[in-house]
Design an enzyme around this catalytic site. Structure first.
Site, PDB file in Angstrom:
ATOM      1  CE  LYS A 162      19.139  -6.631  22.011  1.00 17.43           C
ATOM      2  NZ  LYS A 162      18.610  -5.512  21.187  1.00 17.43           N
TER       3      LYS A 162
ATOM      4  CG  ASP B  22      20.036  -2.771  24.031  1.00 15.08           C
ATOM      5  OD1 ASP B  22      19.203  -3.829  23.712  1.00 15.08           O
ATOM      6  OD2 ASP B  22      19.205  -1.717  23.019  1.00 15.08           O
TER       7      ASP B  22
HETATM    8  C1  LIG Z   1      19.622  -2.473  19.206  1.00 12.46           C
HETATM    9  S1  LIG Z   1      21.118  -1.755  19.051  1.00 12.46           S
HETATM   10  C2  LIG Z   1      21.387  -0.548  20.377  1.00 12.46           C
HETATM   11  C3  LIG Z   1      20.429   0.340  20.672  1.00 12.46           C
HETATM   12  C4  LIG Z   1      20.983   1.176  21.854  1.00 12.46           C
HETATM   13  N1  LIG Z   1      20.870   0.624  23.162  1.00 12.46           N
HETATM   14  C5  LIG Z   1      20.219   2.397  21.989  1.00 12.46           C
HETATM   15  O1  LIG Z   1      19.449   2.818  22.834  1.00 12.46           O
HETATM   16  O2  LIG Z   1      20.456   3.307  21.042  1.00 12.46           O
HETATM   17  C6  LIG Z   1      22.218  -2.715  18.982  1.00 12.46           C
HETATM   18  C7  LIG Z   1      23.610  -2.392  19.023  1.00 12.46           C
HETATM   19  O3  LIG Z   1      24.566  -3.432  19.061  1.00 12.46           O
HETATM   20  C8  LIG Z   1      25.765  -3.205  18.141  1.00 12.46           C
HETATM   21  N2  LIG Z   1      26.882  -4.124  18.214  1.00 12.46           N
HETATM   22  C9  LIG Z   1      26.470  -5.498  17.815  1.00 12.46           C
HETATM   23  N3  LIG Z   1      27.719  -5.931  18.075  1.00 12.46           N
HETATM   24  C10 LIG Z   1      28.678  -5.144  18.717  1.00 12.46           C
HETATM   25  C11 LIG Z   1      30.005  -5.274  18.988  1.00 12.46           C
HETATM   26  N4  LIG Z   1      30.501  -6.609  18.752  1.00 12.46           N
HETATM   27  N5  LIG Z   1      30.529  -4.435  19.545  1.00 12.46           N
HETATM   28  C12 LIG Z   1      29.964  -3.250  19.597  1.00 12.46           C
HETATM   29  N6  LIG Z   1      28.576  -2.922  19.299  1.00 12.46           N
HETATM   30  C13 LIG Z   1      28.050  -4.177  18.801  1.00 12.46           C
HETATM   31  C14 LIG Z   1      25.267  -2.646  16.846  1.00 12.46           C
HETATM   32  O4  LIG Z   1      25.957  -2.110  15.907  1.00 12.46           O
HETATM   33  C15 LIG Z   1      24.094  -2.120  17.315  1.00 12.46           C
HETATM   34  O5  LIG Z   1      24.268  -0.574  17.096  1.00 12.46           O
END
Ligand SMILES: C[S@@+](CC[C@H](N)C(=O)[O-])C[C@H]1O[C@@H](n2cnc3c(N)ncnc32)[C@H](O)[C@@H]1O
Length: 230
Positions: free
Chosen positions: A183, A143
């Site tokens: 996603k 996600d």
């Molecule tokens: C929409 S949120 C996810 C929500 C989660 N599925 C939940 O239900 O709580 C997207 C997340 O992707 C993470 N993210 C983005 N790029 C990332 C990366 N390269 N490695 C790890 N996490 C990443 C962001 O920090 C963010 O917390």
């Protein structure tokens, strides 16, 4: 010149304030936000996974599931609940959930969390492999969403890059017949990702849960029945 600068500062301030007011208003009207609070999910995203799972039956007791981009943790909460659903029945082994995020994630009982870790980095992926030992995963979920730049096409490219990294890693960690759900934000490169997934999975489809906002370009690509690496 001075007046122009003052005008730009005021416009920026009120612009931000206006959009944060709109966000607050939207949150207060969102039924999923209210339900998430009532049912103790960390955020409304939980309902996306619950809905996808109700329809596609991805999560089962005893599974090993990797959750990429897990903060604040609602998907991991759902995973932990589902993979340990038959906890009292000794014939099912306990499930394993591994969550990874760039941000700090507060502990979730029953989950292994790699907080403040970039999933795309070789160090993080080596750490996940180490946690797996000689086991393989049933399911890899992503996600992940990059920080929005406001430039739709650039943001689309970034999320496709994240998904490509998930798919590459999945070929190493997935069991034969395992699945990936990731996603994307729709855009020009999604067909390339879909084609790459079709080479690796017998079934590939797009999934848009009702909890995903209609006006969002967000959609999920689900690949099932991993063919395995030859
Ligand atoms: C929409 S949120 C996810 C929500 C989660 N599925 C939940 O239900 O709580 C997207 C997340 O992707 C993470 N993210 C983005 N790029 C990332 C990366 N390269 N490695 C790890 N996490 C990443 C962001 O920090 C963010 O917390």
């Amino acid at each position: 010149m001075y007046h122009l600068r003052v005008f730009v500062i005021i416009k920026r301030y009120y612009g931000k304030k206006h959009s944060s007011n709109l966000w607050l208003e939207r949150q207060s009207r969102d039924p999923y936000v209210k339900r998430a609070r009532e049912e103790d999910w960390r955020c409304r995203s939980a309902f996306k996974l619950l809905e996808i799972d109700a329809k596609h039956k991805l999560l089962k007791p005893g599974q090993l599931v990797i959750d990429c981009g897990c903060a604040p943790g609602s998907w991991t909460q759902v995973i932990v609940q589902k993979i340990n659903a038959n906890d009292n029945d000794m014939k099912w082994p306990k499930g394993t959930a591994i969550g990874i995020d760039l941000q700090h994630v507060n502990p979730i009982t029953g989950a292994i969390l790699l907080s403040k870790c970039d999933f795309t980095s070789a160090i993080t992926q080596a750490e996940i492999l180490q946690k797996l030992g000689n086991r393989k995963a049933d399911l890899v979920l992503s996600d992940m969403a990059p920080a929005c730049s406001g430039d739709r096409s650039m943001d689309h490219d970034k999320i496709i890059e994240l998904c490509s990294s998930v798919i590459r890693f999945s070929t190493v960690v997935l069991k034969k017949d395992g699945a990936v759900l990731c996603k994307i934000w729709m855009g020009g490169q999604q067909k390339l990702l879909e084609d790459a997934m079709r080479k690796l999975f017998l079934n590939v489809k797009y999934v848009k849960p009702n909890a995903s906002r209609d006006d969002s370009a967000e959609i999920y690509l689900l690949g099932r029945n991993f063919k395995g690496m030859t």
